[in-house]
Structures are given as C-alpha cells and as structure tokens.
Design a protein around this motif. Structure first.
Motif: not given
Length: 206
Positions: A178-206
C-alpha cells in the motif's frame, strides 16, 4: 488521455499478460493462482488507483518464485511503457503507511535506473491459509522482495521499502504494498507546473 500499456511475457517457466491503466479507478481483475499474492495486487491497485487486468500462469510445482518475480517484471514494464519518456510527471514519491502495529514506508524515483532496497524485516516463514473444505495454501514470504526487485528491473526505477516497526508479516507486506502504491501514485501524477517537460536536468530519463 489515459496512460495504458499491455505487456505479454512468455518463458518456459511463466506465461504472463498484464494490461495497466495508470489513470484508473483502482480495479484489479487478474487471474492469479496465489491467494495472498492476489490480495497484494488488489491492495496495490486500490490504493494506487491503477486498473490492472490479465492472466498469470507459472510452474508452481517448482515453487512460487518464478511466477511472483516475473509478474513484478511485467508490471514494471507496463509502468515503463505507459509512462514513456516520463514527460510532465512528478517522477518521485514517498509515503508512510500505518497498518495496525506496523509502520511502513516507501520511496520511489522513476529516474531511469533500476535499484531496489528492501528492508521488510520478514520472518521468512510462509503464510498459511485454509479454505472452508480444509485445503491449505501458502505464500512464500521470501518471494516478497523478489517481486519488487523484478518490478524495479522492469520499470527502471529506484525503490526503497522499509519496515519502521511491526510484528505481523501479513501487515508488513500488505502495508508495504500500500505504501508503494501511494508513493508510485504520487510519482506518476502529472505536475501541471512542469508544463509537459521531462523531469530531469539532463533533459532525458535514462
């Protein structure tokens, strides 16, 4: 737009097909031959608000390890496929879940690298259940970590699972799902302030 994925994985040991909807309603409809494991997947979906359906088949005459680990791999692959390049999501999440005498925490980062730390503090003694007609079933508690190791390998995420305190193996495992589910739910939620950008200073998730 719903983020969905279907993954089918067939080997000489297991045959698994899962369909995941990240933006679901918490419904789980998976043909799962292991009772306690079915309970865990249903709890994961209910608390993460993920929809999951599919079929699990494996060589249970050997033991439960192959089917449980491979299900983790396939579920993780479903998340990776549904998230794509992870554009716009929060990426990381954390949750502490209390379950009776147990207190559990999960932290996750969908940063493109697989690493699992599991300090569940389980006894290693299988859980045993019984049907009304007296037939007994068991769940191999040592497969709990195998599932999550498979998940991070498939999802390419970091996941830390910790039992802060607790007595019951049932409560520890269920609380961590249940804790993992809630943590993952938070992580995969869309951040409206991010404006669709990839959440990494590298510009890509690798």
């Amino acid at each position: 737009m719903e983020r969905c994925a279907t993954i089918e994985r067939n080997t000489s040991e297991t045959q698994i097909k899962l369909t995941l909807n990240i933006d679901g309603q918490g419904k789980c409809n998976v043909n799962n031959p292991i009772g306690f494991f079915d309970h865990m997947l249903r709890s994961f979906c209910k608390h993460g608000m993920f929809d999951l359906q599919g079929e699990l088949h494996g060589d249970l005459y050997v033991d439960q390890h192959h089917l449980i680990e491979d299900t983790g791999i396939v579920l993780g692959m479903c998340f990776a496929k549904a998230l794509g390049n992870c554009a716009g999501i929060y990426r990381s999440g954390f949750f502490i879940y209390p379950m009776d005498e147990s207190l559990l925490q999960a932290s996750v980062d969908f940063g493109g690298r697989a690493f699992c730390v599991c300090n569940a503090n389980l006894s290693g003694i299988p859980l045993v259940s019984m049907t009304e007609n007296g037939k007994t079933f068991s769940f191999q508690t040592d497969c709990f970590e195998d599932f999550w190791q498979g998940f991070v390998n498939g999802a390419k995420c970091n996941l830390h699972l910790d039992t802060i305190r607790g007595r019951s193996d049932h409560h520890k495992m269920e609380g961590l799902f249940k804790a993992a589910a809630r943590a993952i739910r938070s992580a995969v939620q869309i951040d409206e302030r991010r404006g669709g950008e990839i959440p990494s200073t590298k510009g890509v998730i690798v």
